[in-house]
Design an enzyme around this catalytic site. Structure first.
Site, PDB file in Angstrom:
ATOM      1  N   GLY A   1       0.753  -1.073   0.229  1.00  0.00           N
ATOM      2  CA  GLY A   1       0.201  -0.044  -0.171  1.00  0.00           C
ATOM      3  C   GLY A   1       0.831   1.255   0.147  1.00  0.00           C
ATOM      4  O   GLY A   1       1.992   1.243  -0.089  1.00  0.00           O
ATOM      5  N   LEU A   2       0.194   2.295  -0.276  1.00  0.00           N
ATOM      6  CA  LEU A   2       0.931   3.596  -0.171  1.00  0.00           C
ATOM      7  C   LEU A   2       1.638   4.130   1.075  1.00  0.00           C
ATOM      8  O   LEU A   2       0.891   3.507   2.224  1.00  0.00           O
ATOM      9  CB  LEU A   2      -0.067   4.730  -0.775  1.00  0.00           C
ATOM     10  CG  LEU A   2      -0.238   4.457  -2.176  1.00  0.00           C
ATOM     11  CD1 LEU A   2      -1.330   5.600  -2.650  1.00  0.00           C
ATOM     12  CD2 LEU A   2       0.647   4.618  -3.051  1.00  0.00           C
ATOM     13  N   SER A   3       2.484   5.036   0.952  1.00  0.00           N
ATOM     14  CA  SER A   3       3.318   5.385   2.174  1.00  0.00           C
ATOM     15  C   SER A   3       2.071   5.876   3.211  1.00  0.00           C
ATOM     16  O   SER A   3       1.363   6.772   2.995  1.00  0.00           O
ATOM     17  CB  SER A   3       4.234   6.380   1.950  1.00  0.00           C
ATOM     18  OG  SER A   3       4.607   7.179   3.003  1.00  0.00           O
ATOM     19  N   GLY A   4       2.260   5.634   4.384  1.00  0.00           N
ATOM     20  CA  GLY A   4       1.129   6.087   5.387  1.00  0.00           C
ATOM     21  C   GLY A   4      -0.086   5.391   5.578  1.00  0.00           C
ATOM     22  O   GLY A   4      -0.820   5.836   6.246  1.00  0.00           O
ATOM     23  N   ALA A   5      -0.299   4.428   4.727  1.00  0.00           N
ATOM     24  CA  ALA A   5      -1.482   3.809   4.858  1.00  0.00           C
ATOM     25  C   ALA A   5      -1.807   2.798   6.090  1.00  0.00           C
ATOM     26  O   ALA A   5      -3.004   2.589   6.350  1.00  0.00           O
ATOM     27  CB  ALA A   5      -1.864   2.810   3.701  1.00  0.00           C
ATOM     28  N   GLY A   6      -0.742   2.530   6.696  1.00  0.00           N
ATOM     29  CA  GLY A   6      -0.778   1.789   7.952  1.00  0.00           C
ATOM     30  C   GLY A   6      -0.265   0.442   8.007  1.00  0.00           C
ATOM     31  O   GLY A   6      -0.490  -0.536   8.731  1.00  0.00           O
ATOM     32  N   LYS A   7       0.612   0.126   6.899  1.00  0.00           N
ATOM     33  CA  LYS A   7       1.390  -0.991   6.743  1.00  0.00           C
ATOM     34  C   LYS A   7       2.066  -1.438   7.909  1.00  0.00           C
ATOM     35  O   LYS A   7       1.921  -2.394   8.650  1.00  0.00           O
ATOM     36  CB  LYS A   7       2.076  -1.096   5.562  1.00  0.00           C
ATOM     37  CG  LYS A   7       1.462  -1.109   4.135  1.00  0.00           C
ATOM     38  CD  LYS A   7       2.351  -0.935   2.958  1.00  0.00           C
ATOM     39  CE  LYS A   7       3.546   0.193   2.978  1.00  0.00           C
ATOM     40  NZ  LYS A   7       3.053   1.464   2.881  1.00  0.00           N
ATOM     41  N   SER A   8       3.085  -0.534   8.384  1.00  0.00           N
ATOM     42  CA  SER A   8       3.966  -0.730   9.411  1.00  0.00           C
ATOM     43  C   SER A   8       3.155  -0.780  10.946  1.00  0.00           C
ATOM     44  O   SER A   8       3.422  -1.830  11.692  1.00  0.00           O
ATOM     45  CB  SER A   8       5.023   0.459   9.628  1.00  0.00           C
ATOM     46  OG  SER A   8       6.042   0.409   8.553  1.00  0.00           O
TER      47      SER A   8
ATOM     48  N   SER B   1       5.947  -1.674  -2.340  1.00  0.00           N
ATOM     49  CA  SER B   1       5.895  -2.546  -3.584  1.00  0.00           C
ATOM     50  C   SER B   1       4.959  -2.148  -4.684  1.00  0.00           C
ATOM     51  O   SER B   1       3.907  -2.984  -4.819  1.00  0.00           O
ATOM     52  CB  SER B   1       5.722  -3.950  -3.170  1.00  0.00           C
ATOM     53  OG  SER B   1       4.658  -4.244  -2.310  1.00  0.00           O
TER      54      SER B   1
END
Length: 189
Positions: free
Chosen positions: A11-18, A85
């Site tokens: 997903g995009l930067s800041g979407a909540g992946k981490s 990615s």
């Protein structure tokens, strides 16, 4: 040894992946699994230092993360990869490599989705605003493409769903897939 698997959060930067990766790793460890998290930013700083943000360099970075994920998963580790990615073809390539590895570990693609407007609002560093003004080149979703998965195992809308609810959704999927069988679905909220 338990069967390894890879949960690939894209997903995009800041979407909540981490954030989701951290919650998922803690929960899986609490259930007794061996877990490793591969965060895109950390891998870029260590394993992929020197790579830029061209399509070729991004693909190389994703392939490296996929390679490490495959090695860990084939040895019974639950791997959580939190990586932008942005290109579908290399994500598909990583999936195929993981699933063809010894032991045939499972690859679960989770699209952590959020609208650009919300990501811009959330962005404390101002990266989206800078990218929209043309001050940052090759920024996924703004000045560089992000090819959203067309058929992920799971899509999570982080605008509509809390981090805890997103975690429950991922855990339910892992349970249905038989990857956390017998570990129970109760969790402290």
């Amino acid at each position: 040894m338990s069967r390894g698997f890879v949960v690939w959060l894209t997903g995009l930067s800041g979407a909540g992946k981490s954030t989701l990766a951290g919650l998922l790793a803690a929960e899986l460890r609490a259930r007794g699994l061996r877990v490793e998290t591969l965060d895109g930013d950390e891998v870029r700083e260590n394993l992929s230092k020197g790579l830029g943000f061209s399509k070729e360099d991004r693909d190389t970075n994703v392939r490296r993360i996929g390679y490490v994920a495959r090695l860990l998963a084939r040895n019974g580790v639950a791997v959580i990869a939190a990586v932008i990615s942005p290109y579908a073809a290399v994500r598909d390539e990583v999936r195929a490599a993981v699933e063809q590895a010894e032991g045939h570990p499972r690859f679960i693609e989770v699209h952590v989705d959020c609208a650009i407007e919300e990501l811009t609002r959330r962005d404390t560093k101002g990266l989206y605003a800078k990218a929209q003004r043309g001050e940052i080149a090759n920024f996924s979703g703004v000045s560089d493409p992000y090819e959203a998965p067309t058929a992920p195992e799971l899509r999570i809308d982080t605008e509509a769903q809390s981090a805890e609810a997103s975690l429950d959704t991922v855990l339910s999927l892992l349970d249905r897939e038989g990857l956390i069988d017998g570990l129970g679905m109760t969790r402290a909220h």
